[in-house]
Structures are given as structure tokens and as C-alpha cells.
Design an enzyme around this catalytic site. Sequence first.
Site, PDB file in Angstrom:
ATOM      1  N   CYS A   1     -16.352   1.820   0.763  1.00 16.56           N
ATOM      2  CA  CYS A   1     -15.133   1.027   1.021  1.00 16.56           C
ATOM      3  C   CYS A   1     -14.681   1.144   2.470  1.00 16.56           C
ATOM      4  CB  CYS A   1     -14.028   1.441   0.069  1.00 16.56           C
ATOM      5  SG  CYS A   1     -13.625   3.195   0.127  1.00 16.56           S
TER       6      CYS A   1
ATOM      7  N   ARG B   1       0.881  -1.184   0.000  1.00 16.43           N
ATOM      8  CA  ARG B   1       0.000   0.000   0.000  1.00 16.43           C
ATOM      9  C   ARG B   1       0.907   1.219   0.000  1.00 16.43           C
ATOM     10  NH1 ARG B   1      -5.261   1.418   3.572  1.00 16.43           N
ATOM     11  NH2 ARG B   1      -6.084   0.047   1.963  1.00 16.43           N
TER      12      ARG B   1
ATOM     13  N   GLN C   1     -10.085  -3.867  -3.185  1.00 23.37           N
ATOM     14  CA  GLN C   1     -11.375  -3.378  -2.699  1.00 23.37           C
ATOM     15  C   GLN C   1     -12.470  -3.628  -3.731  1.00 23.37           C
ATOM     16  OE1 GLN C   1     -12.226  -1.674   0.399  1.00 23.37           O
ATOM     17  NE2 GLN C   1     -14.211  -2.272  -0.417  1.00 23.37           N
TER      18      GLN C   1
HETATM   19  N1  NVA Z   1      -9.866   6.914  -1.273  1.00 24.61           N
HETATM   20  C1  NVA Z   1      -9.508   6.420   0.034  1.00 24.61           C
HETATM   21  C2  NVA Z   1      -9.775   4.940   0.109  1.00 24.61           C
HETATM   22  C3  NVA Z   1      -9.470   4.322   1.447  1.00 24.61           C
HETATM   23  C4  NVA Z   1      -9.728   2.855   1.463  1.00 24.61           C
HETATM   24  C5  NVA Z   1      -8.046   6.721   0.307  1.00 24.61           C
HETATM   25  O1  NVA Z   1      -7.226   6.530  -0.598  1.00 24.61           O
HETATM   26  O2  NVA Z   1      -7.729   7.151   1.420  1.00 24.61           O
HETATM   27  N1   CP Z   2     -11.167   0.000   2.542  1.00 24.44           N
HETATM   28  C1   CP Z   2      -9.895  -0.122   2.963  1.00 24.44           C
HETATM   29  O1   CP Z   2      -8.966  -0.378   2.181  1.00 24.44           O
HETATM   30  O2   CP Z   2      -9.747  -0.001   4.303  1.00 24.44           O
HETATM   31  P1   CP Z   2      -8.389   0.184   5.103  1.00 24.44           P
HETATM   32  O3   CP Z   2      -7.817   1.529   4.706  1.00 24.44           O
HETATM   33  O4   CP Z   2      -8.772   0.125   6.549  1.00 24.44           O
HETATM   34  O5   CP Z   2      -7.445  -0.921   4.716  1.00 24.44           O
END
Ligand code: NVA
Ligand code: CP
Length: 304
Positions: free
Chosen positions: A260, A102, A132
Site C-alpha cells: 500500500c 483519515r 486502499q
Molecule cells: N498500516 C499503515 C497503512 C498506511 C497506508 C498505517 O496505518 O500507517
Molecule cells: N497508502 C496510503 O494510504 O498512502 P498515504 O498514507 O500516503 O495516503
Amino acid sequence: MEHLLKLLDLSKDEIIDILNLADQLKYENKNDIEHKLLKGKTLGMIFQKSSTRTRVSFETGMYQLGGQALFLSNRDLQIGRGEPVQDTARVLSRYLDGIMIRTFEQQEVEDLAKFGSIPVINGLTDFCHPCQVLADLMTIREHKNRLDGVKLCYIGDGNNMANSLIVGGLKVGMNVSIACPDDYRPHKSVLEFAKDYPDKFTLTSNILEAAADADVLYTDVWTSMGEEAETQKRKKDFAGYQINDEVMSYAKSDAMVQHCLPAHREEEITEKVFELHADEIFDEAENRLHAQKAVMVKVMGERV
Ligand code: NVA
Ligand code: CP
């Protein structure tokens, strides 16, 4: 399937295969049928941003499949002190069987796959969130019994979620409408991809037009991770881009809601709509586990 870097790389058949395996693994999980398909394997999980669902579902998923997962925080890894991704990729490939990452830049994920010699899974970048959306498609199919012709309306920022929903949704035959402010449109490469689906894709700044007759209403935060400095500006720019009773009244009467998570109540969704549709939203969160187990088996395991 070698990696999961972005849904643009997958065919419709590959996506459906993952969803079918996810359904099977979910059924087995619910019926206490053990399947150690990744016995003895180790997944490294690099996190350069926060996470609840992604971290816990990958870690639990690896355990259930007979393997183990290592949580590798940016704060502790040398990558956080500037060690090049090319070197990190080659080192981790000597120890691990797969990497979940990530991070911010999509290029970093692509480079990890290019320079390493083990499968790489994208656990969210600024560009996309494929894991997701696989869970989302799984959940929508569970609730609607099909994907083909189902209309998904996404309201909010043209961000990583919008990008992946457009690609995933269109690839599996859904109709996708996006309502976002003009300055926050999805990525241009995704809009280019959507040009191949002129009858199935609409982009507008008009929320009610996008929501008309929708089977699924989807939203995400106005300010994503890494954009915190813009929070106040975004609150103004996204005012009204919210799933609320009025928006729901334009959708089909049996429309479901997806988010999400994490959610900001009374910003992108009202507390009332969120709680009315909480079962669907938490089914979606649960399905992260099953969908990701399917992805890990596809890229790291023997079962195809
Ligand atoms: N758009 C959000 C999604 C989190 C799962 C982000 O990137 O923070
Ligand atoms: N939806 C999602 O990816 O959640 P987290 O940021 O908690 O991993």
C-alpha cells in the site's frame, strides 16, 4: 451506496460495481474523455494523520470530476482542540457535499456519518483502509484478469490493511492467507467474519506456509501511524516477516507483489523484490485515483 465507512458494510455486488466504474473512469482518464460528474461539488478532507497518496489522489480526483477538495488538517480544525465530532459533522454538512476522513478511531468515522447528513468516506482508520483495498482489488484484477479463486497472501501486522484485505478479498471470492505473529492478529470482528469462509481463509504464523502457491503477495509496514513508540519492539517482533526471494520462491512463478506504501525497504520487503515488482506496486498507487473517483461518484454523484 450512502457512505464508505468499512468494507464489511458493502455487498460483493457493490464492490464489483465500484471496480467496474473505476475501470471505466480509468479508461476515460487515459483517453482524455472528460466527465464532470461532480461538477460544483465540494469534498472536505479531514486528516488527523499524514498522507501522500490519499490526499493527492482525492484532491486530483475531485478536480478531474469537476468539483473541488478542501484539505482540512487536524492542526487547523477546531476538532483538534476538542470540538465534538457530532457538532463538526452537523456544521460541515451545511457547507460540503461529502467528507473524507483519515483518523485513529473507527468510531469517529461512524459518528461523523451518524450525526452528519452528507456522505462520509473512510480514508484510513486504525481498523481499516477500504479505499486502499478497492484500489488493490482493481490492480489485482487488471493483472490477473479475475478475482475469483485468486490467492492473496498477506505477510506482516494484522493491522488496518490486513483487516480490509481479508474482508474485501473474501467478499469478491479470493482465497486469503495471513501470516502474522500470534500477538499481532487481525481484529476479532474480522476473524469472526472470516469464519463464514472456512475453505478460503487461513491464519498462521508460518510465512512460507501462507505464501505457498500465492498469486499475490502483499505486505505493509511493521509500525503503523500512531504506533511509533513501539517501533523498536516491533522491529524485533516482526523480524523475518518479510517478502524476500525465499518467500517469492514459494509463491506461483508469476506471482505479483502489492504494497500500500509507504514502504520500509529491508524491513517488510527487500529492496530487490520491491524493485522487481515496482510496476505492479505503482499501478496500485495510481489506481487509488481511479478507485476513489468511482467511490466519490457512487456516494456523491448521480451516475450509478
Ligand atoms: N498500516 C499503515 C497503512 C498506511 C497506508 C498505517 O496505518 O500507517
Ligand atoms: N497508502 C496510503 O494510504 O498512502 P498515504 O498514507 O500516503 O495516503
